[in-house]
Scaffold this motif. Structure first.
Motif, PDB file in Angstrom:
ATOM      1  N   TYR A  77     -18.903   0.228  16.493  1.00  0.00           N
ATOM      2  CA  TYR A  77     -20.018  -0.299  17.274  1.00  0.00           C
ATOM      3  C   TYR A  77     -20.086  -1.827  17.234  1.00  0.00           C
ATOM      4  O   TYR A  77     -21.032  -2.428  17.742  1.00  0.00           O
TER       5      TYR A  77
ATOM      6  N   SER B  40     -35.777   5.005  24.692  1.00  0.00           N
ATOM      7  CA  SER B  40     -34.482   4.921  24.028  1.00  0.00           C
ATOM      8  C   SER B  40     -33.617   3.887  24.738  1.00  0.00           C
ATOM      9  O   SER B  40     -33.778   3.645  25.935  1.00  0.00           O
TER      10      SER B  40
ATOM     11  N   GLU C  71     -28.769   6.812  15.856  1.00  0.00           N
ATOM     12  CA  GLU C  71     -27.902   5.802  16.457  1.00  0.00           C
ATOM     13  C   GLU C  71     -26.462   6.303  16.374  1.00  0.00           C
ATOM     14  O   GLU C  71     -26.009   6.708  15.298  1.00  0.00           O
TER      15      GLU C  71
ATOM     16  N   HIS D 171     -29.324   4.335  20.905  1.00  0.00           N
ATOM     17  CA  HIS D 171     -30.403   4.287  19.927  1.00  0.00           C
ATOM     18  C   HIS D 171     -31.499   5.195  20.486  1.00  0.00           C
ATOM     19  O   HIS D 171     -32.274   4.798  21.353  1.00  0.00           O
TER      20      HIS D 171
ATOM     21  N   LYS E  45     -23.891   6.665  13.318  1.00  0.00           N
ATOM     22  CA  LYS E  45     -24.311   5.596  12.413  1.00  0.00           C
ATOM     23  C   LYS E  45     -25.471   6.047  11.535  1.00  0.00           C
ATOM     24  O   LYS E  45     -25.491   5.790  10.333  1.00  0.00           O
TER      25      LYS E  45
END
Length: 339
Positions: A259, A139, A197, A171, A212
């Motif tokens: 972001y 990750s 995310e 992520h 997200k």
């Protein structure tokens, strides 16, 4: 390779990627190992004691290493190969065998030190600096300025969990065994993840969690009650003290606003001057005053580039957006109207 990076490695201050760079450098040449040992003289007494303990505790490993080297020794090879080649192995024994044993022991000492001592990794970013961190499971985390991330060096026998202060974009890889990924924040706040995310900003005045994609669960707990908030893609949670409010960005917020900083741009969607100056101080450690309080409520939309490690450029961009003038007196910075 720099001395600073090698010492950070042995002090457990290097990132996961930097660990790999140092380890490859150590393996590439015995001379590199010897150089690292010289630099280790700069370790503190406590760190040296810890290293010595690792070496002593590794007695069984040393035996195994030497046994493996002995299996490749001239005596064993001579039993398997033609006697006419014995002179080659004799020369090898006198010139290389002890050097090989020594290098192997030194390298194994380094390996044991890494896996025993690097139990926890802490990554800190300076003001205005953005860093990407690759976690043990693959990750990735993009860490904003003035932020820190802690996690276990190895997750083979440990849960997937990190501790965050500041702001980061995650992520998270989904695992075949569906193991959970947890992010621990201040004040008993925890984010539980599968694969997704999301952006987390954990600052003194406000905490925001924006999803997200995927699905996350936010756990809130204090001495009186516990609350769980499930987030779907596009949803935002803002926490200001005990005040928790859920906002659906599809209706009122541009998702990229939360972001865009990972792409070195600041997305403004009805963003107030007050919000921008707070972000400036949080991420760049620069305080900017205004001529009067009313100016702080002005809002703008659009985007501006983020100048890494250059707060002056960012202040100039903010002043131009709001048509303000910058006044500098010693170390004090004030925004005033141009009239």
């Amino acid at each position: 390779m720099t001395k600073e990076l090698v010492l950070l490695y042995f002090r457990n201050k290097s990132t996961f990627q930097e660990d790999r760079i140092v380890e490859e450098w150590l393996k590439s040449s015995p001379a590199n190992t010897q150089q690292a040992m010289k630099w280790m003289d700069e370790l503190s007494d406590e760190e040296e004691k810890l290293f010595l303990k690792v070496v002593l505790d590794g007695d069984d490993v040393w035996k195994k290493t030497i046994e493996e080297i002995n299996l490749q020794s001239p005596e064993n090879q001579d039993r398997q190969q033609d006697r006419t080649k014995s002179w080659i192995w004799t020369t090898y024994r006198h010139t290389h065998r002890y050097a090989a044993v020594l290098v192997s022991i030194l390298m194994l000492a380094f390996a044991i030190y890494v896996y025993r001592i690097h139990s926890t990794v802490e990554v800190r970013t300076d003001f205005g600096k953005v860093t990407e961190v690759i976690l043990p499971d693959g990750s990735s985390v993009i860490l904003n300025g003035n932020s820190s991330l802690k996690y276990a060096y190895s997750w083979k026998e440990a849960p997937r969990e990190v501790w965050l202060e500041g702001e980061a974009f995650f992520h998270v890889k989904r695992k075949a065994d569906r193991s959970r990924f947890k992010v621990y924040l201040s004040d008993n706040k925890t984010i539980e993840v599968l694969g997704t995310e999301f952006n987390v900003s954990e600052r003194a005045l406000k905490s925001t969690i924006f999803l997200k994609s995927g699905k996350i669960m936010l756990h809130l707990a204090d001495q009186t009650h516990q609350e769980n908030i499930a987030l779907k893609p596009g949803e935002l949670v803002e926490l200001e003290g005990d005040d928790v409010k859920l906002v659906v960005p599809k209706k009122v917020v541009n998702p990229e606003k939360y972001y865009g900083w990972t792409k070195n741009k600041w997305i403004l969607d009805g963003t107030s001057l007050r919000e921008m100056l707070v972000k400036l101080e949080e991420n760049y450690d620069v305080h900017v005053d205004t001529e009067n309080e009313n100016m702080l409520d002005k809002r703008v939309s659009g985007s501006i580039p983020l100048s890494l490690n250059n707060a002056d450029t960012l202040i100039a961009d903010i002043a131009n957006l709001f048509e303000l003038k910058i006044i500098r007196e010693n170390r004090k910075i004030t925004l005033v109207t141009t009239e």
